[in-house]
Design a protein around this motif. Structure first.
Motif, short mmCIF file in Angstrom:
data_model
loop_
_atom_site.label_atom_id
_atom_site.label_comp_id
_atom_site.label_asym_id
_atom_site.label_seq_id
_atom_site.Cartn_x
_atom_site.Cartn_y
_atom_site.Cartn_z
N GLN A 112 0.82 -1.21 0.00
CA GLN A 112 0.00 0.00 0.00
C GLN A 112 0.86 1.26 0.00
O GLN A 112 0.65 2.19 -0.80
CB GLN A 112 -0.92 -0.01 1.23
CG GLN A 112 -1.85 1.17 1.34
CD GLN A 112 -3.12 1.03 0.54
OE1 GLN A 112 -3.17 0.28 -0.43
NE2 GLN A 112 -4.17 1.73 0.93
N VAL A 116 2.23 1.41 -4.08
CA VAL A 116 1.04 2.04 -4.66
C VAL A 116 1.06 3.56 -4.40
O VAL A 116 1.06 4.37 -5.32
CB VAL A 116 -0.26 1.42 -4.10
CG1 VAL A 116 -1.49 2.10 -4.70
CG2 VAL A 116 -0.30 -0.07 -4.39
N MET A 117 1.13 3.93 -3.13
CA MET A 117 1.11 5.35 -2.79
C MET A 117 2.39 6.06 -3.24
O MET A 117 2.34 7.17 -3.78
CB MET A 117 0.90 5.52 -1.29
CG MET A 117 -0.43 4.98 -0.79
SD MET A 117 -0.60 5.00 1.01
CE MET A 117 -0.67 6.76 1.31
N TYR A 132 -6.22 10.00 -5.20
CA TYR A 132 -5.99 8.67 -4.64
C TYR A 132 -5.32 8.65 -3.27
O TYR A 132 -5.68 7.84 -2.40
CB TYR A 132 -5.15 7.84 -5.61
CG TYR A 132 -5.83 7.53 -6.92
CD1 TYR A 132 -6.89 6.62 -6.98
CD2 TYR A 132 -5.40 8.14 -8.10
CE1 TYR A 132 -7.51 6.34 -8.20
CE2 TYR A 132 -6.02 7.85 -9.31
CZ TYR A 132 -7.07 6.97 -9.36
OH TYR A 132 -7.69 6.69 -10.55
N LYS A 135 -7.33 8.75 0.20
CA LYS A 135 -8.15 7.54 0.40
C LYS A 135 -7.28 6.32 0.67
O LYS A 135 -7.65 5.44 1.46
CB LYS A 135 -9.05 7.31 -0.82
CG LYS A 135 -10.14 8.35 -0.98
CD LYS A 135 -11.04 8.05 -2.17
CE LYS A 135 -12.14 9.09 -2.31
NZ LYS A 135 -13.03 8.83 -3.47
N LEU A 136 -6.13 6.25 0.03
CA LEU A 136 -5.21 5.15 0.28
C LEU A 136 -4.61 5.25 1.68
O LEU A 136 -4.45 4.25 2.39
CB LEU A 136 -4.10 5.14 -0.77
CG LEU A 136 -4.53 4.75 -2.19
CD1 LEU A 136 -3.46 5.14 -3.20
CD2 LEU A 136 -4.81 3.24 -2.27
N MET A 141 -9.44 3.12 0.55
CA MET A 141 -9.12 2.48 -0.72
C MET A 141 -7.84 1.67 -0.54
O MET A 141 -6.92 2.11 0.16
CB MET A 141 -8.93 3.56 -1.80
CG MET A 141 -8.65 3.05 -3.19
SD MET A 141 -8.49 4.45 -4.37
CE MET A 141 -10.23 4.88 -4.59
N MET A 142 -7.78 0.47 -1.12
CA MET A 142 -6.57 -0.35 -1.06
C MET A 142 -6.04 -0.57 -2.47
O MET A 142 -6.80 -0.58 -3.45
CB MET A 142 -6.85 -1.69 -0.40
CG MET A 142 -7.10 -1.59 1.10
SD MET A 142 -5.66 -1.00 2.04
CE MET A 142 -4.59 -2.44 1.94
N GLY A 143 -4.72 -0.75 -2.56
CA GLY A 143 -4.10 -0.90 -3.86
C GLY A 143 -3.16 -2.09 -3.94
O GLY A 143 -2.84 -2.74 -2.94
N ALA A 185 -8.00 -5.46 -3.81
CA ALA A 185 -7.55 -4.09 -4.10
C ALA A 185 -8.57 -3.32 -4.93
O ALA A 185 -9.21 -3.87 -5.82
CB ALA A 185 -6.21 -4.13 -4.83
#
Length: 401
Positions: A112, A116-117, A132, A135-136, A141-143, A185
């Motif tokens: 995450q 992702v971030m 994004y 929220k991450l 939100m997950m990624g 995700a």
């Protein structure tokens, strides 16, 4: 909760991290406060249940928003985007605490935050960051991160996943595998080749037609973490979802540096957890009329484990200082990841022997850590690949080709 978990629960709450060279004296009070808050939360919400989750191959996604509120996702990214804005040493300390409990939980956080971030922050547009990152960070939100393919692991430049420019959108085709978080995700940062063969990153959202995330089952390792595939069958990706500020392999490899750095810290937590459990057991378990801690061979195992932990701490703290100063190199990060994961795996194996048959049960963490580390020593660059990265750095000769 199962009766056999009582011992491990008690051990988790009484856990004391070894610090033979007083490394804590080199940390700030803020670092230690962060560590304690994360440790307290993990001891209450994760440690008592992790054995059951691993036994049942259950990923605790119900904790995601609490993890976000605690600041476990992207802790070193700026407050502007809803992140804690901490330094890289604080990030490492957090990963150490999380992986002390379980590598699978740390994998969820690492993916995450680092895979992702971080690329959205580093390579994305301001609009992408604002859309994004908050929220991450909160866990709303997950990624996941799509780089590895069925036929291209250590050689990501050979990837086959590709996209074409269709005028008002991109058309994405291909597949990725061994993707942590993919089954649940909301978004995936996917690396693919354009028509010229140049690698770019795209943000793919769940719900886009043709995008599926099959789960990989039957794992012996990272059983408290969900792993899956990413499959793209003519997926229409809006052009605004292309990461605009990077092209080529330096994009995904830059993200992997951040993740590998977190692993170098996290594996210290695993080693500490195994050492502490073995030390307590050896002091309480009696054979031949005295505690087994009094026998030379058991002291040898414990002394060697503590020596390796101390070396891991010093290596990684210096790396953290270099990260904060912006001086750390990819090769230095590779060395720390390789050394620390290998040392942690050896410590898990040796301390397991101190416990005899009890060491293979869920009452104690060694066997679960051992199985998890067999994945950690492979992902984010295999043990051998990291050795060759160091070899290339010191000789100037590339052994990959």
């Amino acid at each position: 909760m199962l009766k056999e978990q009582s011992v491990s629960r008690q051990a988790a709450h009484k856990y004391e991290a070894p610090d033979y060279y007083m490394v804590d004296d080199l940390l700030s009070e803020e670092h230690k406060l962060i560590r304690q808050s994360v440790r307290d939360w993990l001891n209450e919400h994760v440690s008592p249940y992790i054995n059951e989750w691993a036994q049942n191959n259950h990923c605790p996604t119900n904790l995601v928003k609490e993890m976000g509120a605690l600041g476990l996702f992207g802790p070193s990214l700026p407050e502007k985007y809803g992140c804690p804005g901490l330094d890289d040493i604080a990030y490492g300390i957090i990963m150490q605490e999380v992986e002390r409990v379980d590598s699978g939980i740390r994998s969820m956080c690492s993916v995450q935050g680092s895979l992702v971030m971080y690329p959205i922050f580093k390579y994305g547009s301001e609009a992408q960051k604002m859309k994004y990152l908050p929220k991450l960070a909160s866990g709303e939100m997950m990624g996941c991160f799509g780089l590895t393919e069925p036929d291209h692991g250590s050689n990501p430049g050979g990837m086959l996943t590709n996209y074409t420019d269709e005028g008002d959108h991109y058309l994405l085709n291909g597949s990725k595998t061994w993707i942590s978080n993919s089954p649940f995700a909301d978004i995936a940062v996917v690396w693919a080749k354009n028509e010229e063969g140049r690698i770019h990153g795209l943000i793919v959202e769940r719900g886009m037609e043709g995008f599926t995330t099959p789960k990989i089952d039957n794992k012996w390792s990272l059983r408290a973490s969900d792993t899956g595939e990413l499959v793209f069958d003519n997926v229409k990706v809006p052009k605004e979802n292309l990461l605009p500020n990077v092209s080529g392999l330096r994009g995904p490899l830059g993200c992997l540096d951040k993740a590998r750095y977190g692993i170098a810290w996290g594996s210290i937590g695993v080693a500490m957890d195994c050492y502490y459990a073995a030390l307590r057991y050896s002091q309480e378990r009696e054979q031949f009329g005295k505690p087994i801690a009094s026998f030379q061979l058991q002291q040898k195992k414990l002394a060697e484990a503590l020596t390796e932990i101390t070396k891991m701490q010093l290596l990684t703290l210096r790396l953290g200082q270099l990260m904060v100063e912006g001086k750390a190199t990819s090769a230095q990060i590779s060395m720390a990841k390789r050394n620390n994961v290998d040392s942690a795996l050896q410590i898990a194996r040796e301390t397991r022997q101190i416990l005899g048959g009890m060491g293979i049960t869920g009452d104690y963490p060694m066997m679960r850590h051992m199985m998890n580390l067999e994945s950690v020593i492979t992902y984010e660059g295999t043990h051998d690949i990291h050795l060759l990265i160091t070899g290339y750095d010191i000789t100037g000769i590339n052994a990959f080709r």
